[in-house]
Design a protein around this motif. Structure first.
Motif, PDB file in Angstrom:
ATOM      1  N   UNK A   1       0.835  -1.204   0.000  1.00  0.00           N
ATOM      2  CA  UNK A   1       0.000   0.000   0.000  1.00  0.00           C
ATOM      3  C   UNK A   1       0.873   1.259   0.000  1.00  0.00           C
ATOM      4  N   UNK A   2       1.926   1.243   0.793  1.00  0.00           N
ATOM      5  CA  UNK A   2       2.833   2.402   0.863  1.00  0.00           C
ATOM      6  C   UNK A   2       3.466   2.680  -0.493  1.00  0.00           C
ATOM      7  N   UNK A   3       3.888   1.634  -1.173  1.00  0.00           N
ATOM      8  CA  UNK A   3       4.501   1.799  -2.491  1.00  0.00           C
ATOM      9  C   UNK A   3       3.500   2.400  -3.476  1.00  0.00           C
ATOM     10  N   UNK A   4       2.291   1.831  -3.507  1.00  0.00           N
ATOM     11  CA  UNK A   4       1.265   2.325  -4.426  1.00  0.00           C
ATOM     12  C   UNK A   4       0.946   3.786  -4.126  1.00  0.00           C
ATOM     13  N   UNK A   5       0.777   4.118  -2.856  1.00  0.00           N
ATOM     14  CA  UNK A   5       0.443   5.495  -2.488  1.00  0.00           C
ATOM     15  C   UNK A   5       1.592   6.447  -2.791  1.00  0.00           C
ATOM     16  N   UNK A   6       2.827   5.992  -2.639  1.00  0.00           N
ATOM     17  CA  UNK A   6       3.969   6.846  -2.973  1.00  0.00           C
ATOM     18  C   UNK A   6       4.020   7.109  -4.472  1.00  0.00           C
ATOM     19  N   UNK A   7       3.666   6.113  -5.274  1.00  0.00           N
ATOM     20  CA  UNK A   7       3.698   6.273  -6.726  1.00  0.00           C
ATOM     21  C   UNK A   7       2.531   7.109  -7.245  1.00  0.00           C
ATOM     22  N   UNK A   8       1.408   7.063  -6.547  1.00  0.00           N
ATOM     23  CA  UNK A   8       0.204   7.752  -7.025  1.00  0.00           C
ATOM     24  C   UNK A   8      -0.036   9.087  -6.332  1.00  0.00           C
ATOM     25  N   UNK A   9       0.771   9.438  -5.369  1.00  0.00           N
ATOM     26  CA  UNK A   9       0.571  10.661  -4.592  1.00  0.00           C
ATOM     27  C   UNK A   9       0.548  11.918  -5.454  1.00  0.00           C
ATOM     28  N   UNK A  10       1.354  11.976  -6.488  1.00  0.00           N
ATOM     29  CA  UNK A  10       1.445  13.173  -7.326  1.00  0.00           C
ATOM     30  C   UNK A  10       0.459  13.155  -8.492  1.00  0.00           C
ATOM     31  N   UNK A  11      -0.253  12.065  -8.667  1.00  0.00           N
ATOM     32  CA  UNK A  11      -1.194  11.954  -9.780  1.00  0.00           C
ATOM     33  C   UNK A  11      -2.504  12.621  -9.372  1.00  0.00           C
ATOM     34  N   UNK A  12      -2.985  13.575 -10.168  1.00  0.00           N
ATOM     35  CA  UNK A  12      -4.239  14.252  -9.819  1.00  0.00           C
ATOM     36  C   UNK A  12      -5.375  13.255  -9.621  1.00  0.00           C
ATOM     37  N   UNK A  13      -6.283  13.592  -8.708  1.00  0.00           N
ATOM     38  CA  UNK A  13      -7.365  12.681  -8.344  1.00  0.00           C
ATOM     39  C   UNK A  13      -8.328  12.397  -9.492  1.00  0.00           C
ATOM     40  N   UNK A  14      -8.342  13.250 -10.506  1.00  0.00           N
ATOM     41  CA  UNK A  14      -9.255  13.014 -11.623  1.00  0.00           C
ATOM     42  C   UNK A  14      -8.687  12.044 -12.669  1.00  0.00           C
ATOM     43  N   UNK A  15      -7.434  11.625 -12.491  1.00  0.00           N
ATOM     44  CA  UNK A  15      -6.822  10.658 -13.403  1.00  0.00           C
ATOM     45  C   UNK A  15      -7.058   9.262 -12.824  1.00  0.00           C
ATOM     46  N   UNK A  16      -7.744   8.385 -13.567  1.00  0.00           N
ATOM     47  CA  UNK A  16      -8.002   7.042 -13.033  1.00  0.00           C
ATOM     48  C   UNK A  16      -6.711   6.220 -12.942  1.00  0.00           C
ATOM     49  N   UNK A  17      -6.720   5.285 -11.988  1.00  0.00           N
ATOM     50  CA  UNK A  17      -5.533   4.461 -11.746  1.00  0.00           C
ATOM     51  C   UNK A  17      -5.752   3.033 -12.229  1.00  0.00           C
ATOM     52  N   UNK A  18      -4.656   2.451 -12.697  1.00  0.00           N
ATOM     53  CA  UNK A  18      -4.620   1.030 -13.043  1.00  0.00           C
ATOM     54  C   UNK A  18      -3.409   0.459 -12.317  1.00  0.00           C
ATOM     55  N   UNK A  19      -3.657  -0.449 -11.400  1.00  0.00           N
ATOM     56  CA  UNK A  19      -2.578  -1.090 -10.651  1.00  0.00           C
ATOM     57  C   UNK A  19      -2.378  -2.466 -11.262  1.00  0.00           C
ATOM     58  N   UNK A  20      -1.153  -2.724 -11.691  1.00  0.00           N
ATOM     59  CA  UNK A  20      -0.833  -4.030 -12.304  1.00  0.00           C
ATOM     60  C   UNK A  20       0.139  -4.769 -11.392  1.00  0.00           C
ATOM     61  N   UNK A  21      -0.348  -5.859 -10.845  1.00  0.00           N
ATOM     62  CA  UNK A  21       0.485  -6.708 -10.010  1.00  0.00           C
ATOM     63  C   UNK A  21       1.171  -7.737 -10.901  1.00  0.00           C
ATOM     64  N   UNK A  22       2.473  -7.802 -10.800  1.00  0.00           N
ATOM     65  CA  UNK A  22       3.250  -8.763 -11.566  1.00  0.00           C
ATOM     66  C   UNK A  22       3.593  -9.922 -10.639  1.00  0.00           C
ATOM     67  N   UNK A  23       3.161 -11.101 -11.012  1.00  0.00           N
ATOM     68  CA  UNK A  23       3.416 -12.285 -10.213  1.00  0.00           C
ATOM     69  C   UNK A  23       2.512 -13.413 -10.674  1.00  0.00           C
ATOM     70  N   UNK A  24       2.668 -14.551 -10.055  1.00  0.00           N
ATOM     71  CA  UNK A  24       1.905 -15.735 -10.432  1.00  0.00           C
ATOM     72  C   UNK A  24       0.841 -15.997  -9.368  1.00  0.00           C
ATOM     73  N   UNK A  25      -0.411 -15.659  -9.681  1.00  0.00           N
ATOM     74  CA  UNK A  25      -1.500 -15.816  -8.730  1.00  0.00           C
ATOM     75  C   UNK A  25      -2.657 -16.544  -9.397  1.00  0.00           C
ATOM     76  N   UNK A  26      -3.291 -17.414  -8.631  1.00  0.00           N
ATOM     77  CA  UNK A  26      -4.474 -18.107  -9.135  1.00  0.00           C
ATOM     78  C   UNK A  26      -5.630 -17.108  -9.201  1.00  0.00           C
ATOM     79  N   UNK A  27      -6.677 -17.490  -9.896  1.00  0.00           N
ATOM     80  CA  UNK A  27      -7.851 -16.617 -10.011  1.00  0.00           C
ATOM     81  C   UNK A  27      -8.437 -16.324  -8.628  1.00  0.00           C
ATOM     82  N   UNK A  28      -8.408 -17.323  -7.745  1.00  0.00           N
ATOM     83  CA  UNK A  28      -8.922 -17.138  -6.384  1.00  0.00           C
ATOM     84  C   UNK A  28      -8.068 -16.124  -5.609  1.00  0.00           C
TER      85      UNK A  28
END
Length: 186
Positions: A53-80
């Protein structure tokens, strides 16, 4: 670097991380070396590691609130696991939204109480100033009333805009798209 140059650099950064759909994209590596889940959380109420959460918030802190976000997690995860992570993130930002709402309510109550108290103290001050010869008491009431009104204005003009900004940023995070990318091992 002057203010104009910093602003231009920020705009370039935002344009660089935006995708074709207008989303600001934040890539998060959840490889084997990253602890994905908070080790203190239990299975029924499991949560993501706070560092994510800290990493995501640090990266998105300067992005204006009207710009939508897309968070892409890189890793191997099941659908569940993917759905579980989406729910954890949603719950995290909903809880944060409640916290900000409570702060806004507390700010409003503080502002209202201090404004009413300050106005009452100044009314008593004016009454005593016109009818009494006790200069010390009237000055004390004047200071108390003025200070209370000043603190009410501080709550309105300085604290409240920050809370509203936090609320808009949290709404941006609450509405973010969460995607998962499986990185091919080389």
């Amino acid at each position: 670097m002057n203010r104009k140059q910093r602003k231009e650099e920020l705009l370039k950064y935002i344009e660089r991380i935006r995708d074709d759909e207008g989303f600001a994209v934040v890539d998060v590596s959840l490889g084997k070396e990253v602890t994905v889940y908070d080790p203190l959380s239990l299975k029924g109420q499991r949560d993501l590691n706070g560092e994510i959460y800290e990493y995501i918030e640090a990266q998105t802190n300067v992005i204006p609130a009207n710009v939508p976000l897309r968070i892409r997690f890189h890793g191997d995860f099941s659908a569940e696991e993917q759905e579980e992570i989406r729910q954890m993130m949603h719950r995290h930002y909903v809880m944060k939204s409640f916290d900000i709402s409570w702060d806004l309510i507390a700010n409003f109550k503080k502002m209202l109480f201090l404004a009413l108290f300050g106005a009452a103290m100044l009314a008593v001050y004016l009454s005593l100033a016109l009818t009494s010869n006790n200069a010390l008491m009237t000055e004390i009431l004047s200071v108390i009333g003025s200070f209370s009104l000043w603190e009410a204005v501080d709550a309105l003009l300085l604290e409240r805009p920050g809370l509203r900004r936090d609320n808009r940023n949290n709404e941006q995070s609450l509405n973010q798209r969460i995607e998962f990318v499986r990185d091919e091992e080389e």
